[in-house]
Design a protein around this motif. Structure first.
Motif, PDB file in Angstrom:
ATOM      1  N   HIS A   1       9.343 -45.122   4.322  1.00 40.55           N
ATOM      2  CA  HIS A   1      10.583 -44.364   4.176  1.00 40.55           C
ATOM      3  C   HIS A   1      10.993 -44.241   2.709  1.00 40.55           C
ATOM      4  O   HIS A   1      11.727 -43.324   2.341  1.00 40.55           O
ATOM      5  N   LEU A   2      10.545 -45.178   1.898  1.00 39.90           N
ATOM      6  CA  LEU A   2      10.882 -45.189   0.473  1.00 39.90           C
ATOM      7  C   LEU A   2       9.658 -45.638  -0.297  1.00 39.90           C
ATOM      8  O   LEU A   2       8.923 -46.528   0.137  1.00 39.90           O
ATOM      9  N   HIS A   3       9.425 -45.019  -1.464  1.00 36.97           N
ATOM     10  CA  HIS A   3       8.186 -45.271  -2.199  1.00 36.97           C
ATOM     11  C   HIS A   3       8.451 -45.723  -3.632  1.00 36.97           C
ATOM     12  O   HIS A   3       9.294 -45.143  -4.319  1.00 36.97           O
ATOM     13  N   LEU A   4       7.724 -46.729  -4.068  1.00 38.28           N
ATOM     14  CA  LEU A   4       7.656 -47.114  -5.466  1.00 38.28           C
ATOM     15  C   LEU A   4       6.190 -47.026  -5.883  1.00 38.28           C
ATOM     16  O   LEU A   4       5.296 -47.094  -5.036  1.00 38.28           O
ATOM     17  N   TYR A   5       5.953 -46.866  -7.194  1.00 38.86           N
ATOM     18  CA  TYR A   5       4.588 -46.610  -7.649  1.00 38.86           C
ATOM     19  C   TYR A   5       4.197 -47.520  -8.813  1.00 38.86           C
ATOM     20  O   TYR A   5       5.043 -47.971  -9.582  1.00 38.86           O
ATOM     21  N   THR A   6       2.898 -47.762  -8.919  1.00 37.40           N
ATOM     22  CA  THR A   6       2.363 -48.473 -10.073  1.00 37.40           C
ATOM     23  C   THR A   6       1.318 -47.595 -10.746  1.00 37.40           C
ATOM     24  O   THR A   6       0.600 -46.846 -10.080  1.00 37.40           O
ATOM     25  N   ILE A   7       1.254 -47.698 -12.056  1.00 35.68           N
ATOM     26  CA  ILE A   7       0.236 -47.001 -12.843  1.00 35.68           C
ATOM     27  C   ILE A   7      -0.704 -48.062 -13.391  1.00 35.68           C
ATOM     28  O   ILE A   7      -0.265 -49.032 -14.014  1.00 35.68           O
ATOM     29  N   ALA A   8      -1.988 -47.917 -13.130  1.00 36.66           N
ATOM     30  CA  ALA A   8      -2.949 -48.917 -13.582  1.00 36.66           C
ATOM     31  C   ALA A   8      -4.148 -48.241 -14.206  1.00 36.66           C
ATOM     32  O   ALA A   8      -4.655 -47.247 -13.686  1.00 36.66           O
ATOM     33  N   ASP A   9      -4.611 -48.791 -15.296  1.00 34.42           N
ATOM     34  CA  ASP A   9      -5.778 -48.261 -16.005  1.00 34.42           C
ATOM     35  C   ASP A   9      -7.021 -48.963 -15.470  1.00 34.42           C
ATOM     36  O   ASP A   9      -7.614 -49.809 -16.116  1.00 34.42           O
TER      37      ASP A   9
END
Length: 282
Positions: free
Chosen positions: A225-233
């Motif tokens: 229902h709700l989204h958080l994100y991570t950025i990874a190299d």
């Protein structure tokens, strides 16, 4: 959310023509903002209509809006500190180069993760967790370690937390959830089968589902229902989830700190926990 991160995350799901345009923008953002749609088409060997369709596929009404988004992204882009080296670690790298690349990659991943999650999204995630009767944390592999770390912090606030590294137990726990409960599902790929089954069951039971995934399109965000994100190299073939784990940890740490601010008696719980443990450190 940086348009460059969006392009990078969606690149593999685009057509060949769109990938060519996307890679050109990622490799030459400063040059791209000076080009018209016709000039970008010429530079990439694609048609002008392909450029317009690419802008629309990324989520913009037209090419000018895409150019403006790239300009803003470049203005906000975090720069690796002077002397740091950002890139893949090669077998021929010496000790100091490996150190520099590792630290730079971790810093870059954490900074990008902070930028990609807006204040409103984080605030809504905090509200969901703060109002939950019970919080079920789900994740496998490296994500289960992040879930475990976050569970310790939540328990210090007196929260009722369900956590287990065994995916069968996670599914069994999800079957007990209902309205008023929350599931926090952590998976960088967003495609871990065990975590997807837990999320599907929790949603079916009426619990609120919060996901923490990479920015690429993935099935877990379709359930949550709700989204958080991570950025990874991370490279496609990884020896370990090195930067994705750090990106997940810094975001869960942010959620914890904001929960401490949100909860009036948080410091009382934390001090009581510290006092209870202090007798074991004499």
């Amino acid at each position: 959310m940086s348009v460059l991160n969006i392009i990078r995350a969606k690149l593999d799901s685009l057509t060949q023509a769109e990938q060519t345009i996307g890679r050109f923008i990622l490799d030459n953002p400063d040059r791209m903002v000076a080009l018209s749609s016709a000039e970008l088409a010429s530079a990439t060997g694609r048609s002008q209509s392909s450029v317009v369709k690419f802008a629309q596929k990324i989520g913009y009404g037209g090419y000018q809006q895409l150019k403006l988004a790239v300009t803003r992204a470049k203005a906000q882009e975090w720069q690796v500190p002077s002397g740091m080296i950002h890139g893949s670690i090669d077998a021929s790298d010496d000790y100091m180069t490996i150190q520099q690349k590792l630290v730079a990659s971790k810093l870059h991943s954490m900074q990008e993760t902070m930028q990609v999650n807006g204040e409103d999204s984080v605030a809504r995630a905090v509200k969901m967790l703060a109002e939950a009767r019970r919080i079920h944390l789900a994740g496998v592999g490296a994500s289960s370690l992040v879930a475990r770390d976050f569970s310790y912090k939540l328990q210090k606030l007196g929260r009722m937390v369900l956590i287990d590294s065994d995916s069968h137990v996670q599914i069994a726990n999800a079957a007990t959830l209902g309205e008023g409960d929350a599931l926090f599902a952590i998976s960088y790929s967003g495609a871990s089968l065990e975590t997807l089954r837990v999320a599907e069951l929790a949603a079916k039971r009426g619990a609120s589902v919060l996901s923490l995934t990479g920015l690429q399109p993935n099935p877990l965000t379709g359930i949550a229902h709700l989204h958080l994100y991570t950025i990874a190299d991370e490279e496609r073939v990884r020896s370990s989830a090195i930067t994705s784990r750090d990106a997940q940890l810094i975001l869960t740490d942010l959620l914890f700190l904001m929960l401490v601010q949100h909860q009036a008696d948080a410091n009382d719980y934390i001090h009581a926990s510290e006092a209870a443990v202090s007798v074991l450190k004499a």
